[in-house]
Design a protein around this motif. Structure first.
Motif, PDB file in Angstrom:
ATOM      1  N   ASP A 125     -52.128  80.306  60.899  1.00 36.66           N
ATOM      2  CA  ASP A 125     -52.836  80.053  59.654  1.00 36.66           C
ATOM      3  C   ASP A 125     -53.973  81.043  59.415  1.00 36.66           C
ATOM      4  O   ASP A 125     -54.421  81.221  58.288  1.00 36.66           O
ATOM      5  CB  ASP A 125     -53.386  78.615  59.633  1.00 36.66           C
ATOM      6  CG  ASP A 125     -54.285  78.344  60.826  1.00 36.66           C
ATOM      7  OD1 ASP A 125     -54.274  79.161  61.766  1.00 36.66           O
ATOM      8  OD2 ASP A 125     -54.999  77.328  60.816  1.00 36.66           O
ATOM      9  N   GLN A 126     -54.454  81.703  60.480  1.00 34.55           N
ATOM     10  CA  GLN A 126     -55.474  82.736  60.343  1.00 34.55           C
ATOM     11  C   GLN A 126     -55.349  83.705  61.516  1.00 34.55           C
ATOM     12  O   GLN A 126     -54.804  83.366  62.566  1.00 34.55           O
ATOM     13  CB  GLN A 126     -56.876  82.134  60.300  1.00 34.55           C
ATOM     14  CG  GLN A 126     -57.328  81.490  61.590  1.00 34.55           C
ATOM     15  CD  GLN A 126     -58.734  80.914  61.487  1.00 34.55           C
ATOM     16  OE1 GLN A 126     -59.224  80.639  60.396  1.00 34.55           O
ATOM     17  NE2 GLN A 126     -59.389  80.730  62.617  1.00 34.55           N
ATOM     18  N   PRO A 127     -55.833  84.935  61.355  1.00 29.14           N
ATOM     19  CA  PRO A 127     -55.689  85.932  62.424  1.00 29.14           C
ATOM     20  C   PRO A 127     -56.554  85.579  63.625  1.00 29.14           C
ATOM     21  O   PRO A 127     -57.533  84.824  63.513  1.00 29.14           O
ATOM     22  CB  PRO A 127     -56.158  87.236  61.762  1.00 29.14           C
ATOM     23  CG  PRO A 127     -57.049  86.814  60.648  1.00 29.14           C
ATOM     24  CD  PRO A 127     -56.486  85.513  60.157  1.00 29.14           C
ATOM     25  N   PRO A 128     -56.229  86.099  64.815  1.00 35.78           N
ATOM     26  CA  PRO A 128     -57.057  85.849  66.013  1.00 35.78           C
ATOM     27  C   PRO A 128     -58.464  86.405  65.840  1.00 35.78           C
ATOM     28  O   PRO A 128     -58.720  87.293  65.014  1.00 35.78           O
ATOM     29  CB  PRO A 128     -56.305  86.577  67.124  1.00 35.78           C
ATOM     30  CG  PRO A 128     -54.926  86.782  66.605  1.00 35.78           C
ATOM     31  CD  PRO A 128     -55.037  86.894  65.127  1.00 35.78           C
ATOM     32  N   ALA A 129     -59.379  85.882  66.655  1.00 31.12           N
ATOM     33  CA  ALA A 129     -60.788  86.272  66.535  1.00 31.12           C
ATOM     34  C   ALA A 129     -60.993  87.749  66.867  1.00 31.12           C
ATOM     35  O   ALA A 129     -61.778  88.439  66.209  1.00 31.12           O
ATOM     36  CB  ALA A 129     -61.638  85.404  67.444  1.00 31.12           C
ATOM     37  N   PHE A 130     -60.296  88.276  67.880  1.00 34.20           N
ATOM     38  CA  PHE A 130     -60.499  89.678  68.240  1.00 34.20           C
ATOM     39  C   PHE A 130     -60.003  90.607  67.130  1.00 34.20           C
ATOM     40  O   PHE A 130     -60.576  91.684  66.898  1.00 34.20           O
ATOM     41  CB  PHE A 130     -59.801  89.997  69.571  1.00 34.20           C
ATOM     42  CG  PHE A 130     -58.352  90.324  69.461  1.00 34.20           C
ATOM     43  CD1 PHE A 130     -57.925  91.626  69.340  1.00 34.20           C
ATOM     44  CD2 PHE A 130     -57.389  89.315  69.461  1.00 34.20           C
ATOM     45  CE1 PHE A 130     -56.585  91.937  69.248  1.00 34.20           C
ATOM     46  CE2 PHE A 130     -56.049  89.620  69.369  1.00 34.20           C
ATOM     47  CZ  PHE A 130     -55.639  90.937  69.257  1.00 34.20           C
ATOM     48  N   PHE A 131     -58.953  90.203  66.412  1.00 42.46           N
ATOM     49  CA  PHE A 131     -58.423  91.000  65.311  1.00 42.46           C
ATOM     50  C   PHE A 131     -59.449  91.068  64.174  1.00 42.46           C
ATOM     51  O   PHE A 131     -59.674  92.139  63.584  1.00 42.46           O
ATOM     52  CB  PHE A 131     -57.110  90.379  64.829  1.00 42.46           C
ATOM     53  CG  PHE A 131     -56.281  91.265  63.948  1.00 42.46           C
ATOM     54  CD1 PHE A 131     -55.547  92.304  64.480  1.00 42.46           C
ATOM     55  CD2 PHE A 131     -56.235  91.051  62.579  1.00 42.46           C
ATOM     56  CE1 PHE A 131     -54.766  93.113  63.662  1.00 42.46           C
ATOM     57  CE2 PHE A 131     -55.467  91.857  61.762  1.00 42.46           C
ATOM     58  CZ  PHE A 131     -54.726  92.902  62.309  1.00 42.46           C
ATOM     59  N   SER A 132     -60.084  89.941  63.888  1.00 43.24           N
ATOM     60  CA  SER A 132     -61.111  89.917  62.838  1.00 43.24           C
ATOM     61  C   SER A 132     -62.341  90.713  63.243  1.00 43.24           C
ATOM     62  O   SER A 132     -62.937  91.417  62.420  1.00 43.24           O
ATOM     63  CB  SER A 132     -61.508  88.473  62.536  1.00 43.24           C
ATOM     64  OG  SER A 132     -60.383  87.702  62.190  1.00 43.24           O
ATOM     65  N   ALA A 133     -62.722  90.615  64.545  1.00 46.49           N
ATOM     66  CA  ALA A 133     -63.880  91.383  65.002  1.00 46.49           C
ATOM     67  C   ALA A 133     -63.616  92.886  64.947  1.00 46.49           C
ATOM     68  O   ALA A 133     -64.506  93.671  64.600  1.00 46.49           O
ATOM     69  CB  ALA A 133     -64.244  90.964  66.425  1.00 46.49           C
TER      70      ALA A 133
END
Length: 479
Positions: free
Chosen positions: A168-176
């Motif tokens: 439902d949403q991208p992983p945290a490391f991808f967003s960072a």
């Protein structure tokens, strides 16, 4: 395998997170400099109001710091007792959590501060709040029509990385990472949870999920297909940094390599310990000065407006070279040694000791006495040379081995580097004429050529033994 790589990377990051530290802000300027002015990452700051307890307790806050640091999110604590005016101006009248995220899609854009408004202060709820805000910066695609439009679009971004996943949403490391590479790489999340028709996926060559696909002008690259390409923040950061480097990345790399080469002089130089360190300090200063002087014209050259095509060709060369198998091995070694600094230092030291052994053996074969010289002998010889240079600056150079070549005697070159004043004087003394050997000339016109040659040989050989006879002959032939 991607799952094995993800597990290995998670274990390594869990080990590394044990030593993570949090920043304590001293006031407004410290907070502004790190959080609002840097603009290259996500910050989570706990604000403690005056005479109030923190929103998150010490135990939960330590867990929170370890958890978010694995995804490249930095943490800090701002105590309002250190700067109450700034807290009042910001409206921080009660303890809270502040998250900072760059607002725009351009590099070094404005920073947006978000305040945590949830009622529950457990670690999981705060982490979900962080990942939701960070994921809002990643471009999301929810259907195949939108994907087709985005895939065929050519815009200012030369490099795009797609994540195809049933999430439902991208992983945290991808967003960072999308925050860190703002303006260089575009991050696109393709949400395939509710897709019925996946025919377009087969057309572009995507057959499994999750998949990380790098789209460049040169073609498509599947991240995770080579050695060391784990699904983690550090692995993907080093991969993207090698494809789209900044000038600062290249400068730091050259600085590290130059200093590693300079420190090898500690092992190459033979003789006294003090001599080794004097040469090392001189070499470090020389190498770093030359590096900075060399970078100044390069920076000026890159700022010229008509070099855009040169810049594009340079990035194209980086993308070609760093997507090879050899480059993946280099990145894997870099990640391994950077995560084990003790092993790297021991390997470097062992290499230096090996060089020292072979250099010492070579010098002994050449009968070089400087190998066995101790500190007192070298310092006394240095002091003798220095005092003779002060009182007789030109004559002191007569003791230097001018006839030896630098290739055969590299210590002379190192000594000249260690004492820059040597460069201010010529190698050959200017008063060399008075030091040349002299012979007395005798005019023997009355004798034959053969006798003259015999007399000249005998005179030159016995000049010191028969001074009176030579003076007599000279007086007779004065006319």
């Amino acid at each position: 395998d991607l799952m094995e790589g993800e597990l290995y990377s998670a274990l390594k990051e869990e080990e590394a997170s044990e030593s993570v530290s949090s920043t304590n802000f001293s006031g407004e300027m410290h907070f502004y400099e790190l959080v609002e002015d840097t603009k290259d990452g996500i910050w989570l700051v706990q604000v403690i109001a005056n005479d109030r307890s923190p929103l998150v307790g010490k135990v939960h806050w330590e867990k929170m710091v370890k958890k978010v640091s694995r995804f490249g999110i930095r943490t800090g604590t701002f105590n309002c007792s250190s700067d109450p005016r700034y807290c009042k101006r910001r409206g921080w009248l009660k303890s809270t959590l502040i998250m900072s995220v760059p607002q725009t899609s351009t590099s070094k854009g404005k920073v947006m501060l978000k305040e945590y408004s949830g009622r529950r202060v457990e670690v999981e709820h705060i982490f979900k709040w962080i990942t939701a805000h960070a994921a809002s910066r990643v471009k999301a695609i929810y259907n195949s029509e939108h994907l087709r439009e985005e895939w065929n679009k050519s815009d200012r971004y030369r490099v795009k990385i797609y994540l195809f996943a049933d999430l439902d949403q991208p992983p945290a490391f991808f967003s960072a990472l999308s925050v860190k590479f703002t303006g260089r790489v575009e991050f696109i999340f393709v949400n395939m949870e509710n897709w019925d028709n996946k025919s377009y996926m087969a057309e572009i060559g995507i057959y499994k999920t999750p998949s990380y696909i790098l789209r460049t002008p040169e073609g498509i690259y599947r991240y995770g297909s080579n050695t060391g390409e784990f699904i983690s923040l550090r692995a993907m950061d080093s991969f993207l940094r090698s494809l789209q480097p900044e000038v600062n990345d290249l400068f730091v790399l050259s600085l590290v390599l130059v200093n590693l080469m300079a420190w090898m002089d500690l092992f190459i130089t033979q003789g006294a310990t003090i001599k080794r360190f004097v040469v090392l300090i001189s070499t470090l200063g020389t190498y770093n000065s030359l590096l900075i002087i060399s970078w100044l014209p390069v920076l000026g050259f890159l700022q010229l407006p008509y070099l855009d095509s040169f810049y594009e060709y340079s990035l194209k060369l980086f993308r070609y070279s760093n997507t090879t198998t050899l480059a993946s091995w280099v990145r894997a070694d870099w990640m391994f040694y950077s995560s084990h600094p003790a092993l790297f230092l021991s390997t470097y030291l062992g290499h230096g000791l090996l060089i020292d052994y072979f250099e010492k053996k070579r010098r002994r074969n050449n009968n070089n006495d400087e190998v066995n010289a101790n500190n007192l002998e070298w310092l006394s010889s240095l002091w003798d040379w220095y005092t003779s240079y002060l009182f007789h600056p030109i004559a002191s150079f007569q003791h230097f081995p001018f006839d030896s070549d630098w290739d055969e005697d590299p210590d002379l070159f190192l000594e000249r580097l260690a004492f820059p004043d040597l460069w201010l004087h010529p190698l050959i003394p200017t008063d060399y004429i008075k030091n040349l050997p002299m012979w007395r000339f005798k005019c023997l016109g009355a004798h034959s050529d053969e006798e003259a040659s015999q007399d000249s040989e005998s005179d030159s050989d016995s000049d010191s033994r028969e001074p009176f006879s030579s003076e007599k002959e000279t007086s007779e032939d004065d006319e």
